[in-house]
Write an enzyme that holds these catalytic residues in place. Structure first.
Site, PDB file in Angstrom:
ATOM      1  N   ASP A  44      -6.142  31.407  68.699  1.00 43.70           N
ATOM      2  CA  ASP A  44      -4.714  31.643  68.934  1.00 43.70           C
ATOM      3  C   ASP A  44      -4.405  31.336  70.396  1.00 43.70           C
ATOM      4  OD1 ASP A  44      -2.614  33.405  66.927  1.00 43.70           O
ATOM      5  OD2 ASP A  44      -1.943  32.990  68.981  1.00 43.70           O
ATOM      6  N   ASP A  47      -4.737  26.221  72.689  1.00 43.51           N
ATOM      7  CA  ASP A  47      -3.455  25.663  72.281  1.00 43.51           C
ATOM      8  C   ASP A  47      -3.786  24.510  71.333  1.00 43.51           C
ATOM      9  OD1 ASP A  47      -1.122  24.198  71.990  1.00 43.51           O
ATOM     10  OD2 ASP A  47      -0.504  24.450  74.079  1.00 43.51           O
ATOM     11  N   VAL A  48      -3.344  24.611  70.101  1.00 40.83           N
ATOM     12  CA  VAL A  48      -3.747  23.605  69.110  1.00 40.83           C
ATOM     13  C   VAL A  48      -3.090  22.240  69.313  1.00 40.83           C
ATOM     14  CG1 VAL A  48      -4.483  25.189  67.281  1.00 40.83           C
ATOM     15  CG2 VAL A  48      -2.067  24.520  67.439  1.00 40.83           C
ATOM     16  N   ASN A  82      -3.413  26.514  60.508  1.00 40.72           N
ATOM     17  CA  ASN A  82      -2.289  27.337  60.092  1.00 40.72           C
ATOM     18  C   ASN A  82      -1.267  27.603  61.198  1.00 40.72           C
ATOM     19  OD1 ASN A  82      -1.048  29.765  58.569  1.00 40.72           O
ATOM     20  ND2 ASN A  82      -1.917  30.706  60.414  1.00 40.72           N
ATOM     21  N   TYR A 102      11.225  21.223  61.636  1.00 33.48           N
ATOM     22  CA  TYR A 102      10.250  22.028  60.879  1.00 33.48           C
ATOM     23  C   TYR A 102       9.998  21.394  59.506  1.00 33.48           C
ATOM     24  CZ  TYR A 102       8.079  26.162  58.728  1.00 33.48           C
ATOM     25  OH  TYR A 102       7.217  27.013  58.075  1.00 33.48           O
ATOM     26  N   LYS A 159       6.484  19.722  58.163  1.00 38.44           N
ATOM     27  CA  LYS A 159       5.732  20.219  57.014  1.00 38.44           C
ATOM     28  C   LYS A 159       5.565  19.121  55.957  1.00 38.44           C
ATOM     29  CE  LYS A 159       4.999  24.320  58.663  1.00 38.44           C
ATOM     30  NZ  LYS A 159       3.633  24.671  59.092  1.00 38.44           N
ATOM     31  N   THR A 185       6.759  37.874  57.584  1.00 43.23           N
ATOM     32  CA  THR A 185       5.963  37.861  58.810  1.00 43.23           C
ATOM     33  C   THR A 185       6.915  37.880  60.014  1.00 43.23           C
ATOM     34  OG1 THR A 185       6.000  35.464  58.986  1.00 43.23           O
ATOM     35  CG2 THR A 185       4.165  36.432  57.746  1.00 43.23           C
TER      36      THR A 185
HETATM   37  N1  LIG Z   1       6.467  32.996  57.481  1.00 42.57           N
HETATM   38  C1  LIG Z   1       6.897  32.187  56.530  1.00 42.57           C
HETATM   39  O1  LIG Z   1       7.821  32.490  55.810  1.00 42.57           O
HETATM   40  C2  LIG Z   1       6.234  30.856  56.306  1.00 42.57           C
HETATM   41  C3  LIG Z   1       6.559  30.128  55.155  1.00 42.57           C
HETATM   42  C4  LIG Z   1       5.943  28.894  54.939  1.00 42.57           C
HETATM   43  C5  LIG Z   1       5.049  28.418  55.877  1.00 42.57           C
HETATM   44  N2  LIG Z   1       4.760  29.148  56.987  1.00 42.57           N
HETATM   45  C6  LIG Z   1       3.814  28.589  57.938  1.00 42.57           C
HETATM   46  O2  LIG Z   1       2.682  29.433  57.980  1.00 42.57           O
HETATM   47  C7  LIG Z   1       2.074  29.335  59.271  1.00 42.57           C
HETATM   48  C8  LIG Z   1       1.891  30.728  59.847  1.00 42.57           C
HETATM   49  O3  LIG Z   1       3.159  31.335  59.927  1.00 42.57           O
HETATM   50  P1  LIG Z   1       3.346  32.898  60.192  1.00 42.57           P
HETATM   51  O4  LIG Z   1       4.600  33.258  59.528  1.00 42.57           O
HETATM   52  O5  LIG Z   1       2.105  33.612  59.889  1.00 42.57           O
HETATM   53  O6  LIG Z   1       3.641  32.830  61.792  1.00 42.57           O
HETATM   54  P2  LIG Z   1       3.370  33.904  62.956  1.00 42.57           P
HETATM   55  O7  LIG Z   1       4.352  33.579  64.023  1.00 42.57           O
HETATM   56  O8  LIG Z   1       3.286  35.274  62.429  1.00 42.57           O
HETATM   57  O9  LIG Z   1       1.912  33.471  63.460  1.00 42.57           O
HETATM   58  C9  LIG Z   1       1.694  32.211  64.048  1.00 42.57           C
HETATM   59  C10 LIG Z   1       0.551  32.342  65.049  1.00 42.57           C
HETATM   60  O10 LIG Z   1       0.306  31.042  65.601  1.00 42.57           O
HETATM   61  C11 LIG Z   1       0.104  31.178  66.992  1.00 42.57           C
HETATM   62  N3  LIG Z   1       0.467  29.920  67.652  1.00 42.57           N
HETATM   63  C12 LIG Z   1       1.711  29.400  67.830  1.00 42.57           C
HETATM   64  N4  LIG Z   1       1.639  28.262  68.521  1.00 42.57           N
HETATM   65  C13 LIG Z   1       0.324  28.041  68.784  1.00 42.57           C
HETATM   66  C14 LIG Z   1      -0.381  27.028  69.473  1.00 42.57           C
HETATM   67  N5  LIG Z   1       0.266  25.999  70.043  1.00 42.57           N
HETATM   68  N6  LIG Z   1      -1.730  27.121  69.557  1.00 42.57           N
HETATM   69  C15 LIG Z   1      -2.394  28.168  68.992  1.00 42.57           C
HETATM   70  N7  LIG Z   1      -1.770  29.157  68.331  1.00 42.57           N
HETATM   71  C16 LIG Z   1      -0.422  29.100  68.230  1.00 42.57           C
HETATM   72  C17 LIG Z   1       1.001  32.314  67.409  1.00 42.57           C
HETATM   73  O11 LIG Z   1       0.584  32.878  68.650  1.00 42.57           O
HETATM   74  C18 LIG Z   1       0.863  33.271  66.224  1.00 42.57           C
HETATM   75  O12 LIG Z   1      -0.195  34.194  66.419  1.00 42.57           O
HETATM   76  C19 LIG Z   1       2.957  28.414  60.088  1.00 42.57           C
HETATM   77  O13 LIG Z   1       2.442  27.097  60.051  1.00 42.57           O
HETATM   78  C20 LIG Z   1       4.274  28.476  59.368  1.00 42.57           C
HETATM   79  O14 LIG Z   1       5.068  27.350  59.576  1.00 42.57           O
HETATM   80  C21 LIG Z   1       5.327  30.357  57.221  1.00 42.57           C
END
Ligand SMILES: NC(=O)c1ccc[n+]([C@@H]2O[C@H](COP(=O)([O-])OP(=O)(O)OC[C@H]3O[C@@H](n4cnc5c(N)ncnc54)[C@H](O)[C@@H]3O)[C@@H](O)[C@H]2O)c1
Length: 255
Positions: free
Chosen positions: A38, A59-60, A86, A154, A158, A189
Site C-alpha cells: 500500500d 506506489d503502484v 487491486n 475511471y 476499468k 468501502t
Molecule cells: N468500492 C467499490 O464500490 C468498488 C467497486 C468496483 C471496483 N472497485 C475497485 O476495487 C479496488 C479497491 O477499491 P476499495 O473500494 O477497496 O478502495 P479503498 O480506497 O478502500 O482501498 C484502496 C487502497 O489502495 C491504496 N492505494 C491507492 N493508490 C495507491 C497507489 N498509487 N499505490 C499503492 N496503493 C494505493 C489506498 O491507500 C487504499 O489502501 C479499486 O481498484 C477499485 O476501483 C471498487
C-alpha cells in the site's frame, strides 16, 4: 474455512483498506502467506501485522517500486503464486467528460490502469519460472456497462483492465498462468462511502439498479478473489468475473 491457499504466497496491492484488506484476511485464513502493499504506511502495515504478513510500502505507479516488491517477495518467501492487483482510486474530480480535465484523467489512468500493466509485467516472469500462477486484476462492473453517473476516466481505466486481463489470460494460459478480471459491483468501502456521503441522492439512484438491493460487503468480494486465486477456479482464465448483485443482468424500471 478450507485451506485452499496453504503454502501459497500472495501479493495484494491496496491491502490497507476495503477489498484489499478483506482479501488479505481471507487469503491468510485460507493458509496463504500475504504480502500487503500500500501507499499508506499506517493502514498497510496494520493489515500486514493483522494477518502475520509482510508490509511493503509502494506506489503502484512507480515501475522500480513494483519490480522491487515482487523481488522482495520472492527473496523472502521463495515464490510468487498469487498477484491481486487491486489498488485503485475514484477521485471526485473524475466526472462527466465535459467536466474532467486532462490532468484528472491522466492521474486515474496511471493509478488504475498503468499500475495493473506494471504489476502484471513484473509478476509474470516469476510465475513463468514456476510454470504456475494466478493473477486477479480488479476491474469493475463499469467495465461492462455505462454508468449514468459518469466517472469517465475511471470507467475507461476499468475497461482497459478488463481487456488487458483477457489478453494476458490468453497469452500465458499454456504456461500455467491464469489471469482473470474481477468486476465488483458497488462495495461498502471507504472509497464509495466518501463518494456517496457527499451526494446521497446519487447513492439512492444507484441502489435502484441493484437487484439484491444493497451494496456488497468487502468480505463477499474477498470470497470471490479467494476462489479465483485458488485451484478451485483451475479451468478459468481470461474471464470477466462479475460479482455485482445482479446489476449487469437487470433491466430495471424505477417505480
Ligand atoms: N468500492 C467499490 O464500490 C468498488 C467497486 C468496483 C471496483 N472497485 C475497485 O476495487 C479496488 C479497491 O477499491 P476499495 O473500494 O477497496 O478502495 P479503498 O480506497 O478502500 O482501498 C484502496 C487502497 O489502495 C491504496 N492505494 C491507492 N493508490 C495507491 C497507489 N498509487 N499505490 C499503492 N496503493 C494505493 C489506498 O491507500 C487504499 O489502501 C479499486 O481498484 C477499485 O476501483 C471498487
Amino acid at each position: 474455512m478450507t485451506n485452499r491457499l496453504d503454502g501459497r504466497v500472495a501479493v495484494i496491492t491496496g491491502a490497507g483498506s476495503g477489498i484489499g484488506l478483506a482479501t488479505a484476511r481471507r487469503f491468510a485464513a485460507e493458509g496463504a502467506k500475504v504480502v500487503c502493499v500500500d501507499l499508506d504506511a499506517v493502514s498497510g502495515k496494520a493489515a500486514a501485522d493483522e494477518v502475520g504478513g509482510l508490509f511493503i510500502q509502494a506506489d503502484v505507479t512507480d515501475e522500480d517500486a513494483v519490480r522491487a516488491m515482487y523481488e522482495t517477495t520472492v527473496a523472502e518467501f521463495g515464490h510468487l503464486d498469487i498477484a491481486f492487483n487491486n489498488a485503485g482510486i475514484s477521485p471526485a474530480n473524475d466526472d462527466s467528460i465535459l467536466k474532467t480535465g486532462l490532468e484528472a484523467w491522466k492521474h486515474v489512468q496511471e493509478v488504475n490502469l498503468t499500475s495493473v500493466y506494471l504489476c502484471c509485467k513484473y509478476a509474470i516472469p516469476h510465475m513463468q519460472r514456476q510454470g504456475k500462477g494466478s493473477i486477479i486484476n480488479t476491474a469493475s462492473f463499469v467495465a461492462v456497462m455505462g454508468a449514468a453517473t459518469s466517472q469517465i476516466s475511471y470507467s475507461a481505466s476499468k475497461g482497459g483492465v478488463l481487456a488487458m486481463s483477457r489478453e494476458l489470460g490468453v497469452e500465458f494460459a499454456r504456461q500455467g498462468i491464469r489471469v482473470n478480471a474481477l468486476c465488483p459491483g458497488p462495495v461498502n468501502t471507504p472509497l464509495l462511502q466518501e463518494l456517496f456521503a457527499k451526494d446521497p441522492e446519487r447513492a439512492a439512484r444507484r441502489l435502484i439498479h441493484i437487484p439484491l438491493g444493497r451494496f456488497a460487503e468487502p468480505e463477499e468480494i474477498a470470497a470471490a478473489v479467494a476462489f479465483l486465486a485458488s485451484d478451485d477456479s483451475s479451468f478459468m482464465t481470461a474471464n470477466t468475473f462479475l460479482v455485482d448483485g445482479g446489476i449487469s443482468g437487470a433491466y430495471v424500471t424505477p417505480e
